[in-house]
Motif scaffolding. Structure first.
Motif, PDB file in Angstrom:
ATOM      1  N   LEU A 378       0.814  -1.212   0.000  1.00 57.31           N
ATOM      2  CA  LEU A 378       0.000   0.000   0.000  1.00 57.31           C
ATOM      3  C   LEU A 378       0.850   1.266   0.000  1.00 57.31           C
ATOM      4  CD1 LEU A 378      -2.680  -0.991   2.667  1.00 57.31           C
ATOM      5  CD2 LEU A 378      -2.947  -0.895   0.207  1.00 57.31           C
ATOM      6  N   GLY A 379       1.992   1.216   0.692  1.00 58.09           N
ATOM      7  CA  GLY A 379       2.825   2.407   0.827  1.00 58.09           C
ATOM      8  C   GLY A 379       3.430   2.864  -0.494  1.00 58.09           C
ATOM      9  N   LEU A 380       3.607   1.943  -1.419  1.00 59.88           N
ATOM     10  CA  LEU A 380       4.200   2.318  -2.712  1.00 59.88           C
ATOM     11  C   LEU A 380       3.136   2.599  -3.768  1.00 59.88           C
ATOM     12  CD1 LEU A 380       7.123  -0.289  -3.025  1.00 59.88           C
ATOM     13  CD2 LEU A 380       7.284   2.110  -2.386  1.00 59.88           C
ATOM     14  N   ALA A 381       1.938   2.043  -3.553  1.00 62.33           N
ATOM     15  CA  ALA A 381       0.947   2.091  -4.629  1.00 62.33           C
ATOM     16  C   ALA A 381       0.533   3.526  -4.976  1.00 62.33           C
ATOM     17  CB  ALA A 381      -0.268   1.263  -4.235  1.00 62.33           C
ATOM     18  N   ASN A 382       0.209   4.335  -3.950  1.00 68.42           N
ATOM     19  CA  ASN A 382      -0.277   5.681  -4.249  1.00 68.42           C
ATOM     20  C   ASN A 382       0.765   6.542  -4.959  1.00 68.42           C
ATOM     21  OD1 ASN A 382      -2.791   5.174  -3.416  1.00 68.42           O
ATOM     22  ND2 ASN A 382      -2.614   6.195  -1.431  1.00 68.42           N
ATOM     23  N   PRO A 383       2.024   6.590  -4.456  1.00 61.35           N
ATOM     24  CA  PRO A 383       3.017   7.389  -5.184  1.00 61.35           C
ATOM     25  C   PRO A 383       3.234   6.899  -6.613  1.00 61.35           C
ATOM     26  CG  PRO A 383       3.921   6.606  -3.071  1.00 61.35           C
ATOM     27  CD  PRO A 383       2.534   6.092  -3.174  1.00 61.35           C
ATOM     28  N   LEU A 384       3.210   5.591  -6.825  1.00 57.84           N
ATOM     29  CA  LEU A 384       3.425   5.084  -8.185  1.00 57.84           C
ATOM     30  C   LEU A 384       2.236   5.417  -9.093  1.00 57.84           C
ATOM     31  CD1 LEU A 384       5.176   1.635  -7.484  1.00 57.84           C
ATOM     32  CD2 LEU A 384       6.201   3.698  -8.452  1.00 57.84           C
ATOM     33  N   GLU A 385       1.032   5.345  -8.529  1.00 63.95           N
ATOM     34  CA  GLU A 385      -0.151   5.733  -9.323  1.00 63.95           C
ATOM     35  C   GLU A 385      -0.020   7.206  -9.728  1.00 63.95           C
ATOM     36  OE1 GLU A 385      -3.165   4.294 -10.326  1.00 63.95           O
ATOM     37  OE2 GLU A 385      -2.715   2.262  -9.628  1.00 63.95           O
ATOM     38  N   ALA A 386       0.454   8.031  -8.760  1.00 68.15           N
ATOM     39  CA  ALA A 386       0.595   9.468  -9.047  1.00 68.15           C
ATOM     40  C   ALA A 386       1.609   9.710 -10.167  1.00 68.15           C
ATOM     41  CB  ALA A 386       1.012  10.210  -7.784  1.00 68.15           C
ATOM     42  N   GLU A 387       2.564   8.768 -10.305  1.00 71.08           N
ATOM     43  CA  GLU A 387       3.554   8.905 -11.385  1.00 71.08           C
ATOM     44  C   GLU A 387       3.036   8.336 -12.700  1.00 71.08           C
ATOM     45  OE1 GLU A 387       7.420   7.317 -10.358  1.00 71.08           O
ATOM     46  OE2 GLU A 387       7.237   8.082  -8.309  1.00 71.08           O
ATOM     47  N   GLY A 388       1.813   7.815 -12.680  1.00 66.92           N
ATOM     48  CA  GLY A 388       1.221   7.327 -13.930  1.00 66.92           C
ATOM     49  C   GLY A 388       1.311   5.823 -14.108  1.00 66.92           C
ATOM     50  N   LEU A 389       1.868   5.121 -13.110  1.00 69.21           N
ATOM     51  CA  LEU A 389       1.932   3.660 -13.220  1.00 69.21           C
ATOM     52  C   LEU A 389       0.630   3.045 -12.684  1.00 69.21           C
ATOM     53  CD1 LEU A 389       5.611   3.357 -12.076  1.00 69.21           C
ATOM     54  CD2 LEU A 389       4.761   2.425 -14.234  1.00 69.21           C
ATOM     55  N   THR A 390       0.289   1.882 -13.166  1.00 69.93           N
ATOM     56  CA  THR A 390      -0.914   1.189 -12.700  1.00 69.93           C
ATOM     57  C   THR A 390      -0.499   0.139 -11.682  1.00 69.93           C
ATOM     58  OG1 THR A 390      -1.850   1.526 -14.875  1.00 69.93           O
ATOM     59  CG2 THR A 390      -2.939  -0.110 -13.491  1.00 69.93           C
ATOM     60  N   THR A 391      -1.186   0.105 -10.540  1.00 71.41           N
ATOM     61  CA  THR A 391      -0.723  -0.777  -9.465  1.00 71.41           C
ATOM     62  C   THR A 391      -1.814  -1.742  -8.995  1.00 71.41           C
ATOM     63  OG1 THR A 391      -1.401   0.782  -7.747  1.00 71.41           O
ATOM     64  CG2 THR A 391       0.861   0.984  -8.562  1.00 71.41           C
ATOM     65  N   LYS A 392      -1.342  -2.787  -8.377  1.00 71.79           N
ATOM     66  CA  LYS A 392      -2.220  -3.776  -7.723  1.00 71.79           C
ATOM     67  C   LYS A 392      -1.682  -3.968  -6.313  1.00 71.79           C
ATOM     68  CE  LYS A 392      -4.925  -6.479  -6.815  1.00 71.79           C
ATOM     69  NZ  LYS A 392      -6.182  -5.806  -6.800  1.00 71.79           N
ATOM     70  N   TRP A 393      -2.556  -3.861  -5.302  1.00 69.71           N
ATOM     71  CA  TRP A 393      -2.108  -4.049  -3.923  1.00 69.71           C
ATOM     72  C   TRP A 393      -1.872  -5.521  -3.648  1.00 69.71           C
ATOM     73  CZ3 TRP A 393      -6.395  -0.823  -1.022  1.00 69.71           C
ATOM     74  CH2 TRP A 393      -6.211   0.529  -1.317  1.00 69.71           C
ATOM     75  N   ALA A 394      -0.663  -5.835  -3.208  1.00 72.98           N
ATOM     76  CA  ALA A 394      -0.325  -7.228  -2.937  1.00 72.98           C
ATOM     77  C   ALA A 394      -1.195  -7.808  -1.821  1.00 72.98           C
ATOM     78  CB  ALA A 394       1.145  -7.344  -2.556  1.00 72.98           C
ATOM     79  N   ILE A 395      -1.592  -6.963  -0.880  1.00 74.56           N
ATOM     80  CA  ILE A 395      -2.326  -7.471   0.294  1.00 74.56           C
ATOM     81  C   ILE A 395      -3.648  -8.116  -0.120  1.00 74.56           C
ATOM     82  CG2 ILE A 395      -3.556  -5.341   0.904  1.00 74.56           C
ATOM     83  CD1 ILE A 395      -2.679  -5.969   3.844  1.00 74.56           C
ATOM     84  N   GLU A 396      -4.249  -7.588  -1.189  1.00 78.28           N
ATOM     85  CA  GLU A 396      -5.529  -8.136  -1.648  1.00 78.28           C
ATOM     86  C   GLU A 396      -5.385  -9.587  -2.095  1.00 78.28           C
ATOM     87  OE1 GLU A 396      -7.156  -5.141  -4.311  1.00 78.28           O
ATOM     88  OE2 GLU A 396      -8.882  -6.489  -4.522  1.00 78.28           O
TER      89      GLU A 396
END
Ligand code: SF4
Length: 432
Positions: A378-396
């Protein structure tokens, strides 16, 4: 924590080189496992011995539980010096007594250690012995550590199950051969596997952990076990010490993994190939069909895994082989070569594997590779999304039912959805 050991590259897993990194990590601690463990063992209670930070993590990660009688809590140990440790032990005993008086339904109590130095000074294994003596036979008190210093995200489950193994009843050398499935599975998935094992013709199968602490499976030299999760190193070791033997298999993710996992059990129990095929082919064919709709969205897409859940390697294998995704880098916190032997052999030969983490360097590599999808915490997902990358939360991936044939399409869907969401957003932006 900062990088102290330079990157090492070796080619220990067949021909696949492994990039080893030790540096700053971005992962949840082992306390997180309580969220799924408390759902599984329905008469167990998890008492975190920790700080307000631990309480906050547990409360927010398991927020839904405010609507039910919770089966976890935090005993907060405030800052104190060594002289205060005796008081802390007394305080802990008081908290446990109060809890068990109030909740006579609790049959098993786990004292879960954490990182604060005040907690490290406490000897929780002695506390568990002391309290067990006081409350036996009504309640068994066990302990393990979920500390972020010692464990990552899924290792809490490993530590919990390893602590439980010595409690398992003894199966003797003359007892019939038995099969044990090891690792927390949602009840619905467990029931599906139990039906499949029965259809294949296997003897009754036990699951560990069980749903009730009163139904602990017996273990001994005739026990064969299948790991359902790839992060159970200590549990496996504890079972081997009790005489059980692991059946080598890939993990039951996707059609191939599930088939070979089931086949490993069938072969060990002398089931004829034709009977195995007959029992598994209807579910297998349904699963193959169900994956087709996701293949369209995922085929050819490039995926990057940050190390997080330790499910990365089996999931990467599934995505590459059954859905045509391209693996850019597959990071895992720890690489257990023996447990992952079949998985590693199935990965494409040009896969970049990394073990451990130095987050800044890995972020740089990720940005350079510009993958279509990034799997991360979760800690990396938001900053990476803001940079335009698409993310998937591993915890899910750990919280959702993802094992077996019936869940293969749902598992693929967890990766397809973020890509579809991004495509939709891009279209909407373009139209405006
Ligand atoms: Fe508690 Fe340590 Fe986990 Fe933080 S990392 S929540 S202090 S156990």
């Amino acid at each position: 924590m900062s990088a102290v050991i330079p990157i090492q590259v070796d080619s220990g897993c067949g021909d696949l080189p492994v990039l080893r990194e030790r540096g700053q990590r971005e992962v949840f601690c082992g306390l997180t496992g309580i969220i799924w463990l408390h759902r599984k063992i329905q008469d167990a209670f998890f008492l975190v011995v920790g700080s307000r930070t631990c309480a906050h993590l547990i409360q927010s990660a398991a927020g839904v539980m405010i609507f039910a009688e919770p089966r976890f809590a935090t005993a907060i140990i405030d800052e104190r010096d060594l002289a205060g440790i005796a008081d802390a032990n007394e305080e802990l005993d008081r908290v446990v007594r109060r809890l068990l008086e109030r909740r006579p339904d609790i049959r098993m109590l786990f004292l879960v250690g954490s990182c604060p130095s005040e907690v490290i000074k406490l000897d929780l294994s002695r506390a568990a012995e002391r309290l067990s003596r006081e409350f036996l036979p009504q309640v068994r008190v066990l302990n393990y550590s979920g500390s972020g210093i010692e464990t990552t995200f899924t290792q809490g489950e490993d530590a919990c199950l390893a602590a439980l193994v010595p409690q398992l009843p003894v199966a003797g050398a003359n007892d019939a051969a038995s099969l044990l499935v090891v690792g927390c599975l949602p009840d619905v998935v467990e029931d599906q596997f139990a039906r499949l094992f029965k259809a294949i013709g296997l003897p009754p199968v036990s699951f560990f952990p069980p749903r009730s602490s009163r139904a602990l499976p017996a273990v001994g030299p005739n026990t064969r076990y299948l790991l359902a999760q790839p992060f159970l190193t200590d549990t496996a070791r504890a079972l081997e010490q009790r005489g059980a033997r692991r059946l080598a298999a890939p993990f039951p993710f996707g059609v191939e993994g599930t088939t070979e996992w089931l086949r490993a059990a069938a072969s060990a129990f002398g089931i004829r190939a034709a009977d195995f095929e007959r029992a598994t082919s209807p579910a297998r064919e349904r699963a193959v069909q169900s994956l087709l709709r996701h293949r369209e969205s995922l085929q050819g897409k490039r995926i990057f895994f940050f190390p997080d859940s330790q499910l990365e390697i089996p999931l990467a294998r599934f995505l590459a082989r059954e859905l045509g995704m391209q693996l850019t880098e597959v990071g895992t916190p720890y690489l257990h070569r023996e447990h992952l032997r079949q998985e590693l052999a199935w990965l494409p030969q040009d896969t970049t594997l990394s073990e451990g983490q130095d987050v800044e360097k890995q972020l740089d590599r990720c940005r350079d590779l510009a993958p279509d999808l990034v799997v991360c915490g979760l800690g990396l997902a938001n900053p990476l999304e803001a940079e335009g990358l698409t993310t998937k939360w591993a915890i899910e991936l750990v919280f959702s039912p993802v094992h077996g044939y019936e869940q293969a399409a749902d598992l693929a869907g967890l990766f397809a959805r973020p890509l579809q969401r991004r495509a939709k957003l891009t279209t909407e932006v373009a139209c405006n």
